[in-house]
Design a protein around this motif. Structure first.
Motif, PDB file in Angstrom:
ATOM      1  N   LYS A 118      13.999   6.175 -16.305  1.00  0.00           N
ATOM      2  CA  LYS A 118      14.364   5.937 -14.910  1.00  0.00           C
ATOM      3  C   LYS A 118      13.191   6.338 -14.026  1.00  0.00           C
ATOM      4  CE  LYS A 118      17.747   4.752 -12.051  1.00  0.00           C
ATOM      5  NZ  LYS A 118      18.509   3.485 -12.158  1.00  0.00           N
ATOM      6  N   ALA A 119      12.938   5.533 -13.014  1.00  0.00           N
ATOM      7  CA  ALA A 119      11.836   5.846 -12.105  1.00  0.00           C
ATOM      8  C   ALA A 119      12.146   5.308 -10.716  1.00  0.00           C
ATOM      9  CB  ALA A 119      10.535   5.240 -12.618  1.00  0.00           C
ATOM     10  N   TYR A 120      11.423   5.839  -9.744  1.00  0.00           N
ATOM     11  CA  TYR A 120      11.564   5.385  -8.364  1.00  0.00           C
ATOM     12  C   TYR A 120      10.172   5.107  -7.810  1.00  0.00           C
ATOM     13  CZ  TYR A 120      16.116   7.431  -9.165  1.00  0.00           C
ATOM     14  OH  TYR A 120      17.347   7.724  -9.712  1.00  0.00           O
ATOM     15  N   VAL A 121      10.075   4.046  -7.026  1.00  0.00           N
ATOM     16  CA  VAL A 121       8.804   3.660  -6.430  1.00  0.00           C
ATOM     17  C   VAL A 121       8.988   3.487  -4.923  1.00  0.00           C
ATOM     18  CG1 VAL A 121       7.017   1.877  -6.304  1.00  0.00           C
ATOM     19  CG2 VAL A 121       7.960   2.528  -8.518  1.00  0.00           C
ATOM     20  N   THR A 122       8.108   4.088  -4.160  1.00  0.00           N
ATOM     21  CA  THR A 122       8.103   3.884  -2.714  1.00  0.00           C
ATOM     22  C   THR A 122       6.798   3.177  -2.353  1.00  0.00           C
ATOM     23  OG1 THR A 122       7.042   6.014  -2.247  1.00  0.00           O
ATOM     24  CG2 THR A 122       9.450   5.972  -2.320  1.00  0.00           C
ATOM     25  N   TYR A 123       6.867   2.292  -1.379  1.00  0.00           N
ATOM     26  CA  TYR A 123       5.660   1.589  -0.956  1.00  0.00           C
ATOM     27  C   TYR A 123       5.889   0.919   0.389  1.00  0.00           C
ATOM     28  CZ  TYR A 123       8.213  -2.387  -3.028  1.00  0.00           C
ATOM     29  OH  TYR A 123       9.163  -3.326  -3.364  1.00  0.00           O
ATOM     30  N   CYS A 124       4.785   0.543   1.007  1.00  0.00           N
ATOM     31  CA  CYS A 124       4.809  -0.171   2.274  1.00  0.00           C
ATOM     32  C   CYS A 124       4.264  -1.579   2.070  1.00  0.00           C
ATOM     33  CB  CYS A 124       3.943   0.533   3.308  1.00  0.00           C
ATOM     34  SG  CYS A 124       4.530   2.150   3.848  1.00  0.00           S
ATOM     35  N   SER A 125       4.676  -2.487   2.938  1.00  0.00           N
ATOM     36  CA  SER A 125       4.084  -3.822   2.933  1.00  0.00           C
ATOM     37  C   SER A 125       3.555  -4.154   4.318  1.00  0.00           C
ATOM     38  CB  SER A 125       5.093  -4.885   2.490  1.00  0.00           C
ATOM     39  OG  SER A 125       6.071  -5.114   3.481  1.00  0.00           O
ATOM     40  N   ASP A 126       2.468  -4.890   4.332  1.00  0.00           N
ATOM     41  CA  ASP A 126       1.851  -5.384   5.560  1.00  0.00           C
ATOM     42  C   ASP A 126       1.945  -6.902   5.527  1.00  0.00           C
ATOM     43  OD1 ASP A 126       0.200  -6.302   7.557  1.00  0.00           O
ATOM     44  OD2 ASP A 126      -1.619  -5.313   6.819  1.00  0.00           O
ATOM     45  N   PHE A 147       0.829  -1.202   0.000  1.00  0.00           N
ATOM     46  CA  PHE A 147       0.000   0.000   0.000  1.00  0.00           C
ATOM     47  C   PHE A 147       0.869   1.261   0.000  1.00  0.00           C
ATOM     48  CE2 PHE A 147       0.874  -1.309   4.294  1.00  0.00           C
ATOM     49  CZ  PHE A 147       1.035  -0.152   5.032  1.00  0.00           C
ATOM     50  N   ASP A 148       0.214   2.410  -0.137  1.00  0.00           N
ATOM     51  CA  ASP A 148       0.910   3.702  -0.249  1.00  0.00           C
ATOM     52  C   ASP A 148       1.982   3.654  -1.336  1.00  0.00           C
ATOM     53  OD1 ASP A 148      -0.636   4.794   1.709  1.00  0.00           O
ATOM     54  OD2 ASP A 148       0.880   4.706   3.293  1.00  0.00           O
ATOM     55  N   ARG A 149       1.624   3.073  -2.463  1.00  0.00           N
ATOM     56  CA  ARG A 149       2.585   2.942  -3.568  1.00  0.00           C
ATOM     57  C   ARG A 149       2.599   4.226  -4.397  1.00  0.00           C
ATOM     58  NH1 ARG A 149       2.240  -1.502  -7.343  1.00  0.00           N
ATOM     59  NH2 ARG A 149      -0.018  -1.216  -7.393  1.00  0.00           N
ATOM     60  N   LYS A 150       3.789   4.767  -4.605  1.00  0.00           N
ATOM     61  CA  LYS A 150       3.944   6.011  -5.356  1.00  0.00           C
ATOM     62  C   LYS A 150       5.107   5.883  -6.332  1.00  0.00           C
ATOM     63  CE  LYS A 150       2.309   8.854  -1.478  1.00  0.00           C
ATOM     64  NZ  LYS A 150       2.117   7.733  -0.535  1.00  0.00           N
ATOM     65  N   ALA A 151       4.893   6.345  -7.561  1.00  0.00           N
ATOM     66  CA  ALA A 151       5.925   6.310  -8.596  1.00  0.00           C
ATOM     67  C   ALA A 151       6.377   7.721  -8.936  1.00  0.00           C
ATOM     68  CB  ALA A 151       5.398   5.620  -9.850  1.00  0.00           C
ATOM     69  N   THR A 152       7.694   7.895  -9.118  1.00  0.00           N
ATOM     70  CA  THR A 152       8.268   9.183  -9.495  1.00  0.00           C
ATOM     71  C   THR A 152       9.186   8.971 -10.689  1.00  0.00           C
ATOM     72  OG1 THR A 152       8.260   9.911  -7.188  1.00  0.00           O
ATOM     73  CG2 THR A 152       9.647  11.148  -8.729  1.00  0.00           C
ATOM     74  N   LEU A 153       8.951   9.708 -11.766  1.00  0.00           N
ATOM     75  CA  LEU A 153       9.777   9.595 -12.968  1.00  0.00           C
ATOM     76  C   LEU A 153      11.024  10.456 -12.847  1.00  0.00           C
ATOM     77  CD1 LEU A 153       6.974   9.675 -15.648  1.00  0.00           C
ATOM     78  CD2 LEU A 153       8.738   7.909 -15.507  1.00  0.00           C
ATOM     79  N   SER A 154      12.116   9.970 -13.441  1.00  0.00           N
ATOM     80  CA  SER A 154      13.362  10.723 -13.515  1.00  0.00           C
ATOM     81  C   SER A 154      13.915  10.544 -14.928  1.00  0.00           C
ATOM     82  CB  SER A 154      14.370  10.228 -12.479  1.00  0.00           C
ATOM     83  OG  SER A 154      15.590  10.936 -12.579  1.00  0.00           O
ATOM     84  N   GLY A 155      13.393  11.336 -15.862  1.00  0.00           N
ATOM     85  CA  GLY A 155      13.740  11.149 -17.260  1.00  0.00           C
ATOM     86  C   GLY A 155      12.818  10.122 -17.901  1.00  0.00           C
ATOM     87  N   ALA A 156      13.160   9.707 -19.115  1.00  0.00           N
ATOM     88  CA  ALA A 156      12.282   8.822 -19.872  1.00  0.00           C
ATOM     89  C   ALA A 156      12.396   7.362 -19.461  1.00  0.00           C
ATOM     90  CB  ALA A 156      12.590   8.952 -21.362  1.00  0.00           C
ATOM     91  N   GLY A 166      10.708  -2.335 -23.174  1.00  0.00           N
ATOM     92  CA  GLY A 166       9.657  -1.531 -22.565  1.00  0.00           C
ATOM     93  C   GLY A 166       9.225  -1.987 -21.188  1.00  0.00           C
ATOM     94  N   VAL A 167      10.000  -2.872 -20.566  1.00  0.00           N
ATOM     95  CA  VAL A 167       9.686  -3.370 -19.232  1.00  0.00           C
ATOM     96  C   VAL A 167      10.402  -2.523 -18.188  1.00  0.00           C
ATOM     97  CG1 VAL A 167       9.794  -5.350 -17.674  1.00  0.00           C
ATOM     98  CG2 VAL A 167       9.458  -5.710 -20.138  1.00  0.00           C
ATOM     99  N   TRP A 168       9.668  -2.102 -17.172  1.00  0.00           N
ATOM    100  CA  TRP A 168      10.273  -1.353 -16.064  1.00  0.00           C
ATOM    101  C   TRP A 168      10.826  -2.368 -15.062  1.00  0.00           C
ATOM    102  CZ3 TRP A 168      11.122   3.791 -15.935  1.00  0.00           C
ATOM    103  CH2 TRP A 168      10.427   4.586 -16.862  1.00  0.00           C
ATOM    104  N   GLN A 169      12.123  -2.620 -15.164  1.00  0.00           N
ATOM    105  CA  GLN A 169      12.768  -3.609 -14.307  1.00  0.00           C
ATOM    106  C   GLN A 169      13.247  -2.976 -13.000  1.00  0.00           C
ATOM    107  OE1 GLN A 169      15.809  -4.970 -17.180  1.00  0.00           O
ATOM    108  NE2 GLN A 169      14.858  -7.002 -17.005  1.00  0.00           N
ATOM    109  N   THR A 170      13.018  -3.661 -11.894  1.00  0.00           N
ATOM    110  CA  THR A 170      13.559  -3.213 -10.617  1.00  0.00           C
ATOM    111  C   THR A 170      15.048  -3.533 -10.604  1.00  0.00           C
ATOM    112  OG1 THR A 170      11.467  -3.627  -9.485  1.00  0.00           O
ATOM    113  CG2 THR A 170      13.437  -3.466  -8.109  1.00  0.00           C
TER     114      THR A 170
END
Length: 219
Positions: free
Chosen positions: A156-164, A145-154, A201-205
């Motif tokens: 690169k991206a960052y994702v923050t989230y919580c797990s229960d 939950f509380d998952r948020k994505a932030t782009l950094s250019g075309a 086109g896959v967003w790989q972690t």
């Protein structure tokens, strides 16, 4: 504590990621069922395991399957921004791919390397192999939950989230015994992940850092 450990290992993000994401630092507890273990461990020959044949979805991506007694629930998947929705979807698939490797007892599953790369993939392989070597799996439900994505250019991206993890538990494959214990603050984990869009086109972690018991994720 018998609850299953953090799904992905705590790895250091790049300096750029650290500046972009909320500071949380990696969990440096000793390896246990209540710690974020397996940080960048050497995977040896296990990384070269042959991919397990799997079905594909309509878009050609590997189909990820779970046993009937285990479930990951992902909230906040629709942001109104198609690109961010894609990032969050692939981030979730990366998490599911790690769990699928545990369920199938193989680090050579197609999805594991499809959605994870670099340090994140190496760590995920080591993490899943620990389950496999111990003849363990998990059962129950983990909520993200509380998952948020932030782009950094075309690309690169960052994702923050919580797990229960208060409703997911270690299960021994041989005995079928489920190791349950009451939920504590350590059942909740904060993640910061870096993702890169590959040629397909896959967003790989590619990198991830986690903090167990984070106050941001407490109910």
């Amino acid at each position: 504590m018998n609850r299953r450990p953090t799904l992905l290992a705590a790895l250091a993000l790049t300096a750029t990621a650290a500046l972009t994401l909320s500071a949380c630092g990696s969990d440096d507890d000793s390896p246990s069922k209540d710690s974020d273990a397996i940080a960048g461990a050497d995977t040896g020959d296990k990384k070269s395991a042959s991919p397990t044949p799997s079905e594909s979805t309509s878009d050609g991506r590997p189909k990820i399957t779970f046993p009937a007694d285990a479930k990951n629930v992902f909230e906040d998947g629709k942001t109104g921004d198609p690109t961010k929705d894609e990032i969050l979807a692939d981030s979730a698939a990366g998490i599911n791919a790690v769990d699928e490797a545990i369920f199938k007892g193989s680090t050579g599953t197609e999805a594991l390397g499809f959605y994870n790369a670099g340090k994140s993939l190496s760590s995920a392989i080591t993490y899943a192999q620990r389950y496999i070597d111990a003849n363990d799996t998990w059962t129950g439900e983990t909520r993200y939950f509380d998952r948020k994505a932030t782009l950094s250019g075309a690309k690169k991206a960052y994702v923050t989230y919580c797990s229960d993890e208060s409703k997911s538990y270690i299960k021994n494959k041989k005995t079928g015994k489920v190791d349950k214990s009451p939920a504590t603050s350590n059942s909740y984990v904060l993640y910061n992940a870096a993702l890169t869009k590959n040629a397909e086109g896959v967003w790989q972690t590619t990198d991830i850092v986690s903090k167990r018991g984070a106050k941001e994720c407490q109910p």
